[in-house]
Design a protein around this motif. Structure first.
Motif, PDB file in Angstrom:
ATOM      1  N   LEU A  57       0.822  -1.204   0.000  1.00  0.00           N
ATOM      2  CA  LEU A  57       0.000   0.000   0.000  1.00  0.00           C
ATOM      3  C   LEU A  57       0.860   1.260   0.000  1.00  0.00           C
ATOM      4  N   THR A  94      -7.809  -2.473  -3.517  1.00  0.00           N
ATOM      5  CA  THR A  94      -6.751  -2.004  -4.414  1.00  0.00           C
ATOM      6  C   THR A  94      -6.154  -3.122  -5.249  1.00  0.00           C
ATOM      7  N   HIS A 113       2.346   1.665  -3.414  1.00  0.00           N
ATOM      8  CA  HIS A 113       1.332   1.995  -4.419  1.00  0.00           C
ATOM      9  C   HIS A 113       0.828   3.436  -4.276  1.00  0.00           C
ATOM     10  N   TYR A 114       0.466   3.825  -3.051  1.00  0.00           N
ATOM     11  CA  TYR A 114      -0.134   5.135  -2.819  1.00  0.00           C
ATOM     12  C   TYR A 114       0.861   6.194  -2.344  1.00  0.00           C
ATOM     13  N   LEU A 166      -1.847   7.544   1.455  1.00  0.00           N
ATOM     14  CA  LEU A 166      -2.344   6.518   2.372  1.00  0.00           C
ATOM     15  C   LEU A 166      -2.952   7.173   3.614  1.00  0.00           C
ATOM     16  N   TYR A 194      -6.489  -2.685   1.050  1.00  0.00           N
ATOM     17  CA  TYR A 194      -5.619  -3.594   0.290  1.00  0.00           C
ATOM     18  C   TYR A 194      -6.449  -4.471  -0.644  1.00  0.00           C
TER      19      TYR A 194
END
Length: 71
Positions: free
Chosen positions: A21, A69, A24-25, A30, A66
Protein backbone atom coordinates in the motif's frame (compact mmCIF):
# COMPACT_ATOMS: atom_id res chain seq x y z
CA UNK A 1 -1.93 -26.25 6.69
CA UNK A 2 -5.64 -25.47 6.62
CA UNK A 3 -7.00 -23.74 3.51
CA UNK A 4 -9.18 -20.67 3.82
CA UNK A 5 -10.95 -20.18 0.48
CA UNK A 6 -13.13 -17.33 1.79
CA UNK A 7 -10.23 -15.29 3.15
CA UNK A 8 -8.69 -13.10 0.41
CA UNK A 9 -5.74 -12.24 2.68
CA UNK A 10 -4.81 -15.83 3.50
CA UNK A 11 -1.05 -16.21 3.26
CA UNK A 12 -0.38 -12.45 3.04
CA UNK A 13 1.35 -10.91 6.05
CA UNK A 14 0.44 -7.54 7.48
CA UNK A 15 3.95 -6.34 6.60
CA UNK A 16 3.35 -7.15 2.93
CA UNK A 17 -0.01 -5.37 3.06
CA UNK A 18 1.51 -2.18 4.50
CA UNK A 19 4.55 -2.25 2.19
CA UNK A 20 2.46 -2.72 -0.97
CA UNK A 21 0.00 0.00 0.00
CA UNK A 22 2.81 2.42 0.86
CA UNK A 23 4.56 1.66 -2.45
CA UNK A 24 1.33 2.00 -4.42
CA UNK A 25 -0.13 5.13 -2.82
CA UNK A 26 2.77 6.73 -0.94
CA UNK A 27 2.48 7.64 2.73
CA UNK A 28 0.74 10.98 2.11
CA UNK A 29 -2.06 9.48 0.01
CA UNK A 30 -2.34 6.52 2.37
CA UNK A 31 -2.82 8.95 5.29
CA UNK A 32 -5.50 10.78 3.29
CA UNK A 33 -7.37 7.53 2.66
CA UNK A 34 -6.93 6.19 6.21
CA UNK A 35 -6.25 9.11 8.57
CA UNK A 36 -4.25 7.48 11.34
CA UNK A 37 -1.13 8.94 12.94
CA UNK A 38 1.16 6.07 12.00
CA UNK A 39 0.61 7.09 8.35
CA UNK A 40 0.69 10.86 9.00
CA UNK A 41 3.53 11.51 11.42
CA UNK A 42 6.98 10.08 10.58
CA UNK A 43 5.49 7.07 8.78
CA UNK A 44 7.38 3.82 8.49
CA UNK A 45 6.47 0.20 7.99
CA UNK A 46 7.80 -0.67 11.45
CA UNK A 47 5.74 1.96 13.32
CA UNK A 48 2.65 1.15 11.26
CA UNK A 49 2.93 -2.56 12.03
CA UNK A 50 3.31 -1.87 15.74
CA UNK A 51 0.13 0.25 15.76
CA UNK A 52 -1.93 -1.96 13.45
CA UNK A 53 -1.16 -5.14 15.40
CA UNK A 54 -2.62 -3.53 18.53
CA UNK A 55 -5.56 -1.70 16.91
CA UNK A 56 -8.14 -3.95 15.28
CA UNK A 57 -10.33 -1.23 13.75
CA UNK A 58 -7.35 0.37 11.98
CA UNK A 59 -6.06 -2.98 10.76
CA UNK A 60 -9.48 -3.79 9.31
CA UNK A 61 -9.49 -0.50 7.37
CA UNK A 62 -6.01 -1.19 6.00
CA UNK A 63 -6.94 -4.74 5.01
CA UNK A 64 -10.12 -3.53 3.25
CA UNK A 65 -8.14 -0.92 1.31
CA UNK A 66 -5.62 -3.59 0.29
CA UNK A 67 -8.38 -5.89 -0.96
CA UNK A 68 -10.08 -3.08 -2.90
CA UNK A 69 -6.75 -2.00 -4.41
CA UNK A 70 -5.13 -5.32 -5.35
CA UNK A 71 -7.86 -7.95 -5.67
Amino acid sequence: MEKQPNNPLHGITLAVVVERLADHYGWEELAARIPINCFKSSPSVKSSLKFLRRTDWAREKVERLYIRTFK
